[in-house]
Write a protein that holds these residues in place. Sequence first.
Motif, PDB file in Angstrom:
ATOM      1  N   ASP A  87       0.733  -1.461  -0.091  1.00 28.26           N
ATOM      2  CA  ASP A  87       0.022  -0.165  -0.083  1.00 28.26           C
ATOM      3  C   ASP A  87       0.760   1.410   0.016  1.00 28.26           C
ATOM      4  OD1 ASP A  87      -2.724  -0.702  -0.008  1.00 28.26           O
ATOM      5  OD2 ASP A  87      -2.803  -1.117   1.999  1.00 28.26           O
ATOM      6  N   VAL A  88       2.004   1.321   0.607  1.00 34.66           N
ATOM      7  CA  VAL A  88       2.699   2.534   1.024  1.00 34.66           C
ATOM      8  C   VAL A  88       3.460   2.771  -0.397  1.00 34.66           C
ATOM      9  CG1 VAL A  88       4.610   3.388   2.027  1.00 34.66           C
ATOM     10  CG2 VAL A  88       3.196   2.101   3.330  1.00 34.66           C
ATOM     11  N   GLN A  89       4.096   1.612  -1.102  1.00 37.58           N
ATOM     12  CA  GLN A  89       4.684   1.555  -2.259  1.00 37.58           C
ATOM     13  C   GLN A  89       3.895   2.221  -3.282  1.00 37.58           C
ATOM     14  OE1 GLN A  89       8.094   2.048  -2.494  1.00 37.58           O
ATOM     15  NE2 GLN A  89       8.065   1.714   0.059  1.00 37.58           N
ATOM     16  N   LEU A  90       2.726   1.564  -3.561  1.00 36.10           N
ATOM     17  CA  LEU A  90       1.695   1.886  -4.571  1.00 36.10           C
ATOM     18  C   LEU A  90       1.602   3.616  -4.305  1.00 36.10           C
ATOM     19  CD1 LEU A  90      -0.886  -0.925  -4.291  1.00 36.10           C
ATOM     20  CD2 LEU A  90       0.862  -0.743  -6.141  1.00 36.10           C
ATOM     21  N   ASP A  91       1.195   3.923  -3.092  1.00 34.97           N
ATOM     22  CA  ASP A  91       0.885   5.304  -2.760  1.00 34.97           C
ATOM     23  C   ASP A  91       1.948   6.188  -3.363  1.00 34.97           C
ATOM     24  OD1 ASP A  91      -1.370   7.086  -1.372  1.00 34.97           O
ATOM     25  OD2 ASP A  91       0.475   7.777  -0.670  1.00 34.97           O
ATOM     26  N   VAL A  92       3.231   6.058  -2.990  1.00 36.95           N
ATOM     27  CA  VAL A  92       4.281   6.759  -3.221  1.00 36.95           C
ATOM     28  C   VAL A  92       4.582   6.624  -4.956  1.00 36.95           C
ATOM     29  CG1 VAL A  92       6.930   7.083  -3.299  1.00 36.95           C
ATOM     30  CG2 VAL A  92       5.439   6.520  -1.219  1.00 36.95           C
ATOM     31  N   ALA A  93       4.367   5.681  -5.533  1.00 36.99           N
ATOM     32  CA  ALA A  93       4.524   5.507  -6.839  1.00 36.99           C
ATOM     33  C   ALA A  93       3.737   6.476  -7.701  1.00 36.99           C
ATOM     34  CB  ALA A  93       4.436   4.036  -7.639  1.00 36.99           C
ATOM     35  N   LEU A  94       2.457   6.311  -7.362  1.00 37.13           N
ATOM     36  CA  LEU A  94       1.257   7.034  -7.898  1.00 37.13           C
ATOM     37  C   LEU A  94       1.526   8.518  -7.795  1.00 37.13           C
ATOM     38  CD1 LEU A  94      -1.289   7.180  -9.998  1.00 37.13           C
ATOM     39  CD2 LEU A  94      -2.537   6.700  -7.805  1.00 37.13           C
ATOM     40  N   ARG A  95       1.341   8.864  -6.397  1.00 39.67           N
ATOM     41  CA  ARG A  95       1.420  10.338  -6.118  1.00 39.67           C
ATOM     42  C   ARG A  95       2.838  11.103  -6.536  1.00 39.67           C
ATOM     43  NH1 ARG A  95      -2.603  11.542  -2.513  1.00 39.67           N
ATOM     44  NH2 ARG A  95      -3.520   9.659  -1.707  1.00 39.67           N
ATOM     45  N   ALA A  96       3.858  10.281  -6.555  1.00 43.79           N
ATOM     46  CA  ALA A  96       5.402  10.856  -6.909  1.00 43.79           C
ATOM     47  C   ALA A  96       5.514  10.895  -8.771  1.00 43.79           C
ATOM     48  CB  ALA A  96       6.588  10.221  -6.548  1.00 43.79           C
ATOM     49  N   GLY A  97       4.589  10.396  -9.225  1.00 43.45           N
ATOM     50  CA  GLY A  97       4.577  10.241 -10.740  1.00 43.45           C
ATOM     51  C   GLY A  97       5.298   9.229 -11.299  1.00 43.45           C
ATOM     52  N   GLU A  98       5.762   8.160 -10.728  1.00 40.00           N
ATOM     53  CA  GLU A  98       6.734   7.324 -11.171  1.00 40.00           C
ATOM     54  C   GLU A  98       5.899   6.278 -11.913  1.00 40.00           C
ATOM     55  OE1 GLU A  98       9.320   7.552  -6.721  1.00 40.00           O
ATOM     56  OE2 GLU A  98       8.003   5.727  -7.229  1.00 40.00           O
ATOM     57  N   LEU A  99       4.661   5.940 -11.542  1.00 39.29           N
ATOM     58  CA  LEU A  99       3.729   5.051 -12.322  1.00 39.29           C
ATOM     59  C   LEU A  99       2.241   5.748 -12.346  1.00 39.29           C
ATOM     60  CD1 LEU A  99       4.760   1.736 -10.574  1.00 39.29           C
ATOM     61  CD2 LEU A  99       5.272   2.342 -12.864  1.00 39.29           C
ATOM     62  N   SER A 100       1.819   5.618 -13.687  1.00 42.06           N
ATOM     63  CA  SER A 100       0.381   6.298 -13.922  1.00 42.06           C
ATOM     64  C   SER A 100      -0.769   5.005 -13.328  1.00 42.06           C
ATOM     65  CB  SER A 100       0.315   6.443 -15.196  1.00 42.06           C
ATOM     66  OG  SER A 100       0.315   5.325 -16.149  1.00 42.06           O
ATOM     67  N   GLU A 101      -1.842   5.709 -13.437  1.00 39.67           N
ATOM     68  CA  GLU A 101      -3.011   4.629 -13.250  1.00 39.67           C
ATOM     69  C   GLU A 101      -2.969   3.675 -13.963  1.00 39.67           C
ATOM     70  OE1 GLU A 101      -6.530   7.115 -13.119  1.00 39.67           O
ATOM     71  OE2 GLU A 101      -5.610   8.432 -11.567  1.00 39.67           O
ATOM     72  N   SER A 102      -2.792   3.598 -15.263  1.00 31.21           N
ATOM     73  CA  SER A 102      -2.816   2.596 -16.288  1.00 31.21           C
ATOM     74  C   SER A 102      -1.669   1.855 -15.887  1.00 31.21           C
ATOM     75  CB  SER A 102      -2.998   3.091 -17.711  1.00 31.21           C
ATOM     76  OG  SER A 102      -1.651   4.030 -18.102  1.00 31.21           O
ATOM     77  N   GLU A 103      -0.597   2.250 -15.723  1.00 30.48           N
ATOM     78  CA  GLU A 103       0.574   1.432 -15.500  1.00 30.48           C
ATOM     79  C   GLU A 103       0.492   0.602 -14.231  1.00 30.48           C
ATOM     80  OE1 GLU A 103       4.404   3.968 -17.701  1.00 30.48           O
ATOM     81  OE2 GLU A 103       3.478   4.715 -15.516  1.00 30.48           O
ATOM     82  N   LEU A 104      -0.081   1.252 -13.221  1.00 21.18           N
ATOM     83  CA  LEU A 104      -0.264   0.350 -11.988  1.00 21.18           C
ATOM     84  C   LEU A 104      -1.252  -0.698 -12.277  1.00 21.18           C
ATOM     85  CD1 LEU A 104      -0.643   3.019  -9.195  1.00 21.18           C
ATOM     86  CD2 LEU A 104       1.021   1.320  -9.459  1.00 21.18           C
ATOM     87  N   ARG A 105      -2.309  -0.291 -13.189  1.00 22.88           N
ATOM     88  CA  ARG A 105      -3.465  -1.519 -13.265  1.00 22.88           C
ATOM     89  C   ARG A 105      -2.530  -2.542 -14.221  1.00 22.88           C
ATOM     90  NH1 ARG A 105      -7.413   3.094 -14.326  1.00 22.88           N
ATOM     91  NH2 ARG A 105      -8.748   2.769 -12.518  1.00 22.88           N
ATOM     92  N   GLU A 106      -1.726  -2.239 -15.091  1.00 20.19           N
ATOM     93  CA  GLU A 106      -0.536  -3.135 -15.870  1.00 20.19           C
ATOM     94  C   GLU A 106       0.044  -4.129 -14.879  1.00 20.19           C
ATOM     95  OE1 GLU A 106       0.304  -5.524 -19.159  1.00 20.19           O
ATOM     96  OE2 GLU A 106      -1.422  -3.962 -18.818  1.00 20.19           O
ATOM     97  N   VAL A 107       0.525  -3.537 -13.861  1.00 18.54           N
ATOM     98  CA  VAL A 107       1.474  -4.121 -12.900  1.00 18.54           C
ATOM     99  C   VAL A 107       0.576  -5.071 -12.200  1.00 18.54           C
ATOM    100  CG1 VAL A 107       2.455  -3.796 -10.550  1.00 18.54           C
ATOM    101  CG2 VAL A 107       3.072  -2.275 -12.478  1.00 18.54           C
TER     102      VAL A 107
END
Length: 111
Positions: free
Chosen positions: A52-72
Amino acid sequence: MTEPARGSVDWFGLMAERQFADLWSRTVLSVRERRLLLLGLLVGLGMEEETDVQLDVALRAGELSESELREVVVFLTHYAGWARGARLHDQVEDLIERVEQTRSEVEDPLS
């Protein structure tokens, strides 16, 4: 300024923080690549809170987009198992919903 009382300094915390800062600032892998590796490891180990923590950081920091998280989610489900993949799906969708809610509140604070 006075020195903190002996024993009140979190020496382990300071050491760990420094080591992680050094680890994340190395240049061979990008922060985004490190985040993806870490997400795969955490999901594979079933470490949901840390995920949960890493997902939040990845999205909010712009490291991964919503579509990239869904692909993960799609990718890791096939390697970590369907149960963990289903949980990851819920985590990602909940995060996206929270971020979208926060954005809409900032854009329209009177609603």
